[in-house]
Enzyme design. Structure first.
Site, short mmCIF file in Angstrom:
data_model
loop_
_atom_site.label_atom_id
_atom_site.label_comp_id
_atom_site.label_asym_id
_atom_site.label_seq_id
_atom_site.Cartn_x
_atom_site.Cartn_y
_atom_site.Cartn_z
N MET A 1 7.05 17.12 28.57
CA MET A 1 6.17 18.24 28.37
C MET A 1 4.79 17.73 28.37
O MET A 1 4.46 17.05 27.50
CB MET A 1 6.42 18.76 27.01
CG MET A 1 5.19 19.24 26.31
SD MET A 1 4.67 18.22 25.23
CE MET A 1 3.24 17.86 25.44
N HIS A 371 8.75 14.01 34.16
CA HIS A 371 9.04 13.10 33.05
C HIS A 371 9.08 13.86 31.72
O HIS A 371 9.87 13.53 30.82
CB HIS A 371 7.95 12.01 33.00
CG HIS A 371 8.29 10.87 32.08
ND1 HIS A 371 7.64 10.68 30.88
CD2 HIS A 371 9.19 9.85 32.19
CE1 HIS A 371 8.12 9.60 30.29
NE2 HIS A 371 9.06 9.07 31.05
N CYS A 372 8.26 14.88 31.62
CA CYS A 372 8.16 15.66 30.37
C CYS A 372 9.44 16.41 30.02
O CYS A 372 9.68 16.70 28.85
CB CYS A 372 7.02 16.68 30.47
SG CYS A 372 5.41 15.99 30.82
N VAL A 373 10.24 16.77 31.02
CA VAL A 373 11.41 17.61 30.78
C VAL A 373 12.72 16.83 30.87
O VAL A 373 13.80 17.43 30.93
CB VAL A 373 11.44 18.82 31.74
CG1 VAL A 373 10.21 19.70 31.53
CG2 VAL A 373 11.53 18.38 33.20
#
Length: 380
Positions: A1, A371-373
């Site tokens: 996120m 990358h955030c999820v």
């Protein structure tokens, strides 16, 4: 996120903070800091360590967004992007996606049969990098997990369910779980797997996460949790996005002594562009925990005037890529020259992996990336 990224033009304004305020959200109570019945992460220091992200994975963990209060009219597009990411990763390794019972059927429909959807771990949103457990290995077949006491990025977003995701995934996997002695998020800390971490002060040395804690105290807590001995700090950018400038949109470790920084255009001079240049300078002058000089590479960011999205909070971070077994999952944004250059850079850095570039523009309007999820579960 995420987040913030170098190269974001000043005209882009705020990232997910702008988006969430527009949605009229209020924050839920944060997760309690540190010691619980599971104990403290420092108990395993020296035995367990968070490996660098290019190790082999058992699976990838993801989460399914279903909140119209958070996403409003963008929800359908964001769900389509999450499904695309999940299906793409599932070509290379198993994917387990956590969904609320009421939306699990839709998740299964969009993700298809290659993605495992479970409804036993409820979620508030899709940012598994920040809400999920940090997996550690001991080099001898052992696996455990650490929770970073997720508090909605400093109580900016409701997180009653997300605050429990790390512990519940650990229980699902059947591995030990401890709480770290700090409040933070996985996207706020990068590790090289050999004792060195990097992070921004704006995310962690921040009273909205760790009031009263000094930088030295935070270093100790981070090193205890990650099995490290050195932290490379960047100043970051305070109060301009919901994450307070997560490091994983700008700087990444590639291996021990090797790092990458996404660089802005020479003409960019907003806060994030200046931050990226400072991160590059700091990394280039740094050494690892073992004293090795840092080999710091550049990844050129796109021209925000040439990308597809015109959303003011859009995150265009090539650096926010995800490594899975045999592949690099990255984003492309419509600046064809920059997209192709990013592909070529990643192919050079990871010559034995397939490079998958995805259009995730809907997710990017939430200030986050691939990358955030995602959250990797390494092979023990």
């Amino acid at each position: 996120m995420n987040d913030s990224v170098a190269g974001r033009h000043a005209r882009r304004g705020l990232s997910r903070r702008h988006f969430l305020v527009a949605a009229g959200l209020t924050a839920a109570a944060g997760t309690a800091l540190a010691t619980t019945s599971q104990g403290s992460a420092k108990a395993a220091r020296g035995a367990f360590r968070v490996p660098v992200e290019d190790v082999r994975h058992t699976r990838t963990w993801m989460a399914w967004p279903d909140s119209t209060a958070i996403w409003r009219g963008k929800l359908g597009g964001v769900q389509a992007d999450i499904a695309l990411i999940a299906r793409t990763i599932a070509k290379y390794e198993p994917v387990v996606l956590c969904a609320n019972p009421g939306s699990a059927a839709k998740a299964r429909s969009l993700c298809g049969p290659t993605v495992t959807v479970i409804s036993s771990i409820p979620v508030d949103d899709c940012w598994m990098r920040d809400t999920g457990p940090v997996f550690r290995t001991d080099g001898h077949g052992g696996l455990d997990t650490v929770g970073l006491n997720f508090n909605g990025w400093g109580d900016k977003q409701t997180h009653a369910k997300d605050g429990l995701v790390a512990e519940r995934i650990a229980a699902h996997v059947g591995v030990p779980f401890t709480y770290a002695d700090l409040v933070g998020e996985g996207g706020a800390i990068e590790q090289d797997g050999a004792g060195t971490l990097m992070a921004t002060r704006s995310s962690l040395v921040n009273r909205n996460r760790n009031p009263g804690m000094s930088e030295r105290q935070l270093e100790r807590a981070m090193c205890d949790a990650y099995g490290a001995s050195k932290v490379i700090w960047f100043d970051g950018v305070y109060g301009q996005d919901i994450t307070d400038d997560h490091v994983d949109a700008t700087s990444r470790f590639l291996a021990h002594g090797e790092a990458l920084v996404q660089m802005p255009l020479a003409s960019d001079n907003d806060a994030y562009a200046r931050d990226a240049r400072r991160q590059y300078s700091a990394l280039s002058a740094s050494t690892t925990a073992t004293g090795r000089p840092m080999d710091t590479m550049r990844l050129q960011g796109p021209d925000y005037n040439k990308i597809r999205s015109t959303d003011q909070g859009f995150l265009a971070s090539y650096a926010n890529f995800y490594l899975c077994n045999d592949a690099v999952i990255s984003a492309q944004f419509g600046d064809r020259r920059a997209d192709e250059a990013a592909r070529a850079t990643l192919a050079r850095l990871y010559p034995d992996r397939y490079i998958e570039q995805l259009d995730i523009d809907r997710l990017g309007t939430g200030g986050g990336g691939i990358h955030c999820v995602t959250q990797q579960q390494p092979v023990a």
